[in-house]
Design a protein around this motif. Structure first.
Motif, PDB file in Angstrom:
ATOM      1  N   UNK A  92      35.251  35.796  36.641  1.00 20.24           N
ATOM      2  CA  UNK A  92      35.189  36.700  35.485  1.00 20.24           C
ATOM      3  C   UNK A  92      34.316  37.909  35.797  1.00 20.24           C
ATOM      4  N   UNK A  93      33.157  37.675  36.367  1.00 21.29           N
ATOM      5  CA  UNK A  93      32.247  38.779  36.686  1.00 21.29           C
ATOM      6  C   UNK A  93      32.811  39.682  37.782  1.00 21.29           C
ATOM      7  N   UNK A  94      33.519  39.092  38.735  1.00 23.15           N
ATOM      8  CA  UNK A  94      34.111  39.890  39.813  1.00 23.15           C
ATOM      9  C   UNK A  94      35.193  40.816  39.275  1.00 23.15           C
ATOM     10  N   UNK A  95      35.977  40.327  38.310  1.00 22.96           N
ATOM     11  CA  UNK A  95      37.008  41.170  37.700  1.00 22.96           C
ATOM     12  C   UNK A  95      36.359  42.295  36.901  1.00 22.96           C
ATOM     13  N   UNK A  96      35.307  41.971  36.171  1.00 24.99           N
ATOM     14  CA  UNK A  96      34.594  42.999  35.403  1.00 24.99           C
ATOM     15  C   UNK A  96      34.032  44.080  36.316  1.00 24.99           C
ATOM     16  N   UNK A  97      33.498  43.657  37.462  1.00 27.04           N
ATOM     17  CA  UNK A  97      32.864  44.594  38.393  1.00 27.04           C
ATOM     18  C   UNK A  97      33.864  45.274  39.322  1.00 27.04           C
ATOM     19  N   UNK A  98      35.125  44.840  39.276  1.00 18.91           N
ATOM     20  CA  UNK A  98      36.123  45.417  40.177  1.00 18.91           C
ATOM     21  C   UNK A  98      35.940  44.990  41.619  1.00 18.91           C
ATOM     22  N   UNK A  99      35.354  43.814  41.819  1.00 19.89           N
ATOM     23  CA  UNK A  99      35.099  43.303  43.169  1.00 19.89           C
ATOM     24  C   UNK A  99      36.358  42.597  43.683  1.00 19.89           C
ATOM     25  N   UNK A 100      37.247  43.363  44.314  1.00 21.15           N
ATOM     26  CA  UNK A 100      38.527  42.820  44.765  1.00 21.15           C
ATOM     27  C   UNK A 100      38.356  41.716  45.808  1.00 21.15           C
ATOM     28  N   UNK A 101      37.413  41.904  46.702  1.00 17.58           N
ATOM     29  CA  UNK A 101      37.223  40.924  47.777  1.00 17.58           C
ATOM     30  C   UNK A 101      36.780  39.575  47.229  1.00 17.58           C
ATOM     31  N   UNK A 102      35.853  39.590  46.273  1.00 18.69           N
ATOM     32  CA  UNK A 102      35.367  38.331  45.721  1.00 18.69           C
ATOM     33  C   UNK A 102      36.458  37.621  44.933  1.00 18.69           C
TER      34      UNK A 102
ATOM     35  N   UNK B 236      43.632  43.718  33.383  1.00 21.26           N
ATOM     36  CA  UNK B 236      42.602  43.210  32.480  1.00 21.26           C
ATOM     37  C   UNK B 236      41.630  44.310  32.066  1.00 21.26           C
ATOM     38  N   UNK B 237      41.513  45.351  32.882  1.00 14.79           N
ATOM     39  CA  UNK B 237      40.640  46.455  32.523  1.00 14.79           C
ATOM     40  C   UNK B 237      41.129  47.225  31.313  1.00 14.79           C
ATOM     41  N   UNK B 238      42.443  47.285  31.121  1.00 15.62           N
ATOM     42  CA  UNK B 238      42.990  48.033  29.978  1.00 15.62           C
ATOM     43  C   UNK B 238      43.484  47.121  28.855  1.00 15.62           C
ATOM     44  N   UNK B 239      43.421  45.806  29.060  1.00 14.64           N
ATOM     45  CA  UNK B 239      43.827  44.846  28.029  1.00 14.64           C
ATOM     46  C   UNK B 239      42.663  43.881  27.781  1.00 14.64           C
ATOM     47  N   UNK B 240      41.684  44.355  27.021  1.00 10.76           N
ATOM     48  CA  UNK B 240      40.455  43.594  26.803  1.00 10.76           C
ATOM     49  C   UNK B 240      40.713  42.265  26.098  1.00 10.76           C
ATOM     50  N   UNK B 241      41.630  42.269  25.136  1.00  7.32           N
ATOM     51  CA  UNK B 241      41.881  41.030  24.401  1.00  7.32           C
ATOM     52  C   UNK B 241      42.545  39.991  25.304  1.00  7.32           C
TER      53      UNK B 241
END
Length: 454
Positions: A97-107, A133-138
């Protein structure tokens, strides 16, 4: 008489007279600490004191060995505690979840897996997932809840995020249960047109597998009027898809943004339009122009510049001249045949075509004249991919007469009919004359008979 013996006051070891240090324990001998002498002559027994046991200090090698052992124990204990936490289901879900929020593609890629052998997980592939997921928060909130839910039924087919599931993927270091985000890729179909088709997905060339059973080709070219191509596997998420193809001899492209998050039947419909007219488009435009030939005026709606267009004035002048020609009874356009279309500059289309005219003469002859034209078509301002409309540009290659034929059969037929009619009239007259003579003769004979009877 025996010599006096000296002993160390610390350990009782025999020492030589005058020694500064005990050779056994290293004790310093000074004036205040004199060596003990042997007993006086009054005693014949020799006193041998018991040496005191000395604790030796730990060697450097032993110290190093104990330190290494202790360090290994600490590392093993710490490693177990760290691994047990890092590879736990809860920690993995939180990390994803945190990696997606941070845009960490490698993780995200490191914490993901798939069961589809044709799909490869890479950091670049994760961009589509992060973008979605960045543009679809829900949707992202639902995704986060799904990962933290212990219910194994979260990946049911009714779930819009059923392509994602957090599940065990072997063991790390043969000890810790390892959890990963299991991703089921998506597939799609692209409905388009044209030929030499290629597709670019998220900046990468991708294969477009043509489904011949669902495709049809144009009657006038080898362009596909409609074509269905299959793409995939792709990471569920937001993708930018560019379809590239050749339409009417000119390469063009169309770019679309799609959100394909689940399933194998995702569809993108896009129409390639190079701006170049097809033979059908050209014939439709030109036929509407030349259908006015023979009428009182030619419409200027299909010309750039309306009635100031040079080609329009040429056709209108020809039409007016024929109307004033007293030898022509009436005339019209018989057929318009497009010979070729080719891309011009920009969105121009070079068109070569023939027009056959029928001129009916006053004397009954029918004259057929075929002319060849070269024009340039450009899309009108209100033209689009669904409703194509073209205008004739204000320039053209002068028309030339290809052939002229005159059919006089109608004229000769009329003469023959007239001659036949005259002959029939003569025959009828002769018949009438003969009938009249016969009647007169009969009347004369009857009169003679009457006279004879009298």
């Amino acid at each position: 008489m025996s010599e006096d013996k000296h002993f160390c006051p610390n350990c009782g070891h025999e020492i030589k007279p005058g020694a500064d240090f005990c050779p056994n324990c290293g004790h310093k001998l000074n004036s205040n600490s004199q060596p003990q002498q042997s007993a006086s002559a009054s005693s014949n027994k020799t006193v041998n004191p018991t040496p005191r046991r000395v604790k030796k200090p730990m060697s450097k090698k032993s110290k190093i060995s104990y330190s290494v052992l202790l360090l290994i124990i600490l590392i093993l204990v710490g490693g177990y505690l760290w691994g047990n936490h890092y590879y736990s289901k809860e920690a993995t879900a939180s990390r994803i979840v945190n990696s997606i929020k941070d845009g960490n593609k490698k993780q995200v890629a490191d914490d993901s897996s798939t069961t589809d052998p044709s799909y490869k997980i890479t950091p670049d592939n994760m961009s589509a997932l992060i973008k979605y997921f960045g543009k679809n928060k829900y949707k992202f909130a639902s995704f986060e809840n799904q990962l933290s839910d212990d219910d194994d039924n979260t990946s049911s087919s009714s779930n819009s995020l059923s392509n994602f599931e957090l599940k065990q993927d072997g063991n790390a270091f043969l000890v810790f249960p390892r959890y990963k985000l299991s991703i089921t890729p998506v597939y799609g179909q692209i409905d388009t047109n044209g030929k030499k088709l290629k597709v670019n997905i998220d900046g990468n060339k991708s294969k477009l597998a043509i489904d011949d059973d669902s495709s049809s080709k144009s009657r006038s070219s080898d362009d596909y009027d409609s074509v269905t191509g299959n793409v995939g596997p792709l990471t569920p998420g937001s993708h930018k898809i560019t379809v590239i193809g050749t339409v009417n001899g000119k390469e063009t492209h169309s770019t679309s943004d799609v959100d394909w998050i689940t399933g194998k039947n995702n569809t993108l419909s896009t129409t390639l339009d190079s701006g170049v007219a097809s033979k059908e488009d050209a014939k439709s435009t030109l036929s509407s122009v030349f259908s006015d030939v023979g009428s009182s005026s030619i419409s200027s709606d299909n010309f750039v510049g309306d009635d100031s267009n040079a080609f329009y004035n040429d056709i209108d002048k020809m039409n007016t001249g024929w109307r004033k020609d007293k030898s022509i009874d009436y005339f019209s356009e018989d057929s318009c045949k497009v010979i070729s279309v080719a891309p011009g500059k920009g969105n121009e289309t070079k068109v070569v075509f023939d027009v056959k005219y029928i001129l009916n003469q006053e004397n009954g002859d029918k004259k057929t004249q075929t002319m060849e034209y070269s024009v340039i078509l450009v899309p009108s301002k209100d033209s689009d991919s669904r409703n194509k409309k073209y205008l004739i540009k204000n320039e053209f290659a002068k028309r030339k007469v290809v052939s002229t034929k005159t059919d006089t059969s109608n004229h000769h037929s009329d003469d023959s009919s007239s001659s036949s009619s005259d002959n029939n009239d003569d025959n009828n007259n002769n018949s009438d004359s003969n009938s009249s003579s016969s009647s007169d003769s009969n009347n004369s004979n009857n009169n003679n008979d009457d006279s004879s009877n009298n």
